[in-house]
Design a protein around this motif. Sequence first.
Motif, short mmCIF file in Angstrom:
data_model
loop_
_atom_site.label_atom_id
_atom_site.label_comp_id
_atom_site.label_asym_id
_atom_site.label_seq_id
_atom_site.Cartn_x
_atom_site.Cartn_y
_atom_site.Cartn_z
N ARG A 147 6.21 -7.43 -18.51
CA ARG A 147 7.35 -7.42 -17.59
C ARG A 147 7.96 -8.80 -17.49
O ARG A 147 9.16 -8.99 -17.54
N MET A 207 5.73 -2.68 -7.12
CA MET A 207 4.89 -2.98 -5.95
C MET A 207 3.93 -4.12 -6.30
O MET A 207 3.53 -4.24 -7.46
N THR A 266 6.36 -7.13 1.74
CA THR A 266 5.28 -6.28 2.27
C THR A 266 3.93 -6.95 1.99
O THR A 266 3.05 -6.96 2.85
N THR A 276 8.37 -2.33 -0.06
CA THR A 276 9.25 -1.90 1.02
C THR A 276 9.35 -0.37 1.13
O THR A 276 9.36 0.17 2.23
C1 LIG Z 1 8.76 -5.94 -9.11
C2 LIG Z 1 8.47 -5.72 -7.67
N1 LIG Z 1 7.32 -6.18 -7.16
C3 LIG Z 1 7.00 -6.05 -5.85
C4 LIG Z 1 7.87 -5.40 -4.98
C5 LIG Z 1 7.52 -5.31 -3.52
O1 LIG Z 1 8.34 -6.20 -2.79
P1 LIG Z 1 8.76 -5.92 -1.29
O2 LIG Z 1 7.50 -5.77 -0.51
O3 LIG Z 1 9.53 -7.12 -0.88
O4 LIG Z 1 9.56 -4.67 -1.30
C6 LIG Z 1 9.08 -4.89 -5.47
C7 LIG Z 1 9.99 -4.18 -4.57
O5 LIG Z 1 10.97 -4.71 -4.19
C8 LIG Z 1 9.40 -5.06 -6.84
O6 LIG Z 1 10.56 -4.60 -7.32
#
Ligand SMILES: Cc1ncc(COP(=O)(O)O)c(C=O)c1O
Length: 357
Positions: A186, A236, A260, A302
């Motif tokens: 990624r 996530m 999160t 989120t």
């Molecule tokens: C690549 C990636 N990792 C982690 C997350 C989790 O981030 P957050 O808790 O800010 O939504 C997300 C979601 O936005 C994401 O797209």
Amino acid sequence: MTTLTTSIAVERTKKSRLKETDFNNLEFGKYISDHMLVVDYLNNKWQEPKIVPFGDMMMSPAMLSLHYGQSVFEGMKAFKNSKGDICIFRPQKHSARLNKSLARMCMPQISEEMFIQTLHAIVEADQDWIPTSEGSSLYLRPFVFAFEPRIGVKVADHFKFMIITSPAGAYFSKPVRLKVEVDYVRAAEGGTGFAKCAGNYGGAFYPTQLAREQGFDSVLWTDAKEHKYIDEAGVMNIMFVINGKLITPKLTTALLDGVTRDSILTLAPDLGMEVEERRVSVQEIKEAFEKGTISEAFGAGTAAVVSPIATINIQGTDYNLPAVGADSFQQRAKTKLNNIRLGIEADVHGWNYIIPA
Ligand SMILES: Cc1ncc(COP(=O)(O)O)c(C=O)c1O
């Protein structure tokens, strides 16, 4: 958190789509609320924000973001809390992350004040779109993209910052099956993994699609150099409970600094949980399954807050986790976070931006 007042011009829609929206059946991202916020960056500065009816826009086929990918976004949520106030969750943290993404993509910074004022204004304008059934929220999508029409490879001079919103129903996450990815990457350290830029998502589609064809819900990304260490899971961040401790990969330039993730790590000590942020090898996870020392694994993001993980496939072998109980750490963390956002528990960290009813 103090509420700012906003004086952003609002052109209201003449025909609301609220009545055409089935609030009992809110497929994620299907419905967009009546209005959108738009700000142009021209002549080296952000111009006046305005709110207009949501609708199609004219753009040039030579618009730079389409060709060279200068496009970043955020994903966040607003709720109606137990008092009927509107709560926007952690706008400062999202603002800081957006600015990191913007800097990495050579795009202009957005002040925290402008970010919060524009969120306030759009959420207030479409407050009737905030669903109130248990577990639901208004999903907020701030995004910035190069708007300048020009075919030569360059950093744009004209950008747009916009916010659109979408009512989201309760997210019932069934435990997911993850495949440890060792063929595709990624993000590499030094790349754009920590930025929420559009290209990261486009590049992840193909390996994710292959994993789905093999019966998995998503991939568990590993480091680009050796495929030895775990980065994150799909969209996530990933967390494990091993020997009774909460363990999560430490942030690098290849990982998104999830809001999160940060919230759960902050709340963990209050829930009696010790935290370790460090490199986590695939081998360590495999051994934890073999020795029976791993009790939980979950994704943090989120959309679902926590997504329980049922299976992690390592080098072709499925390793399964037990069903998630009400007293599990992930369940307690999820409840605590939701209670804070809904005003049921005290917001001691100052995470909620409240717009009074
Ligand atoms: C690549 C990636 N990792 C982690 C997350 C989790 O981030 P957050 O808790 O800010 O939504 C997300 C979601 O936005 C994401 O797209």
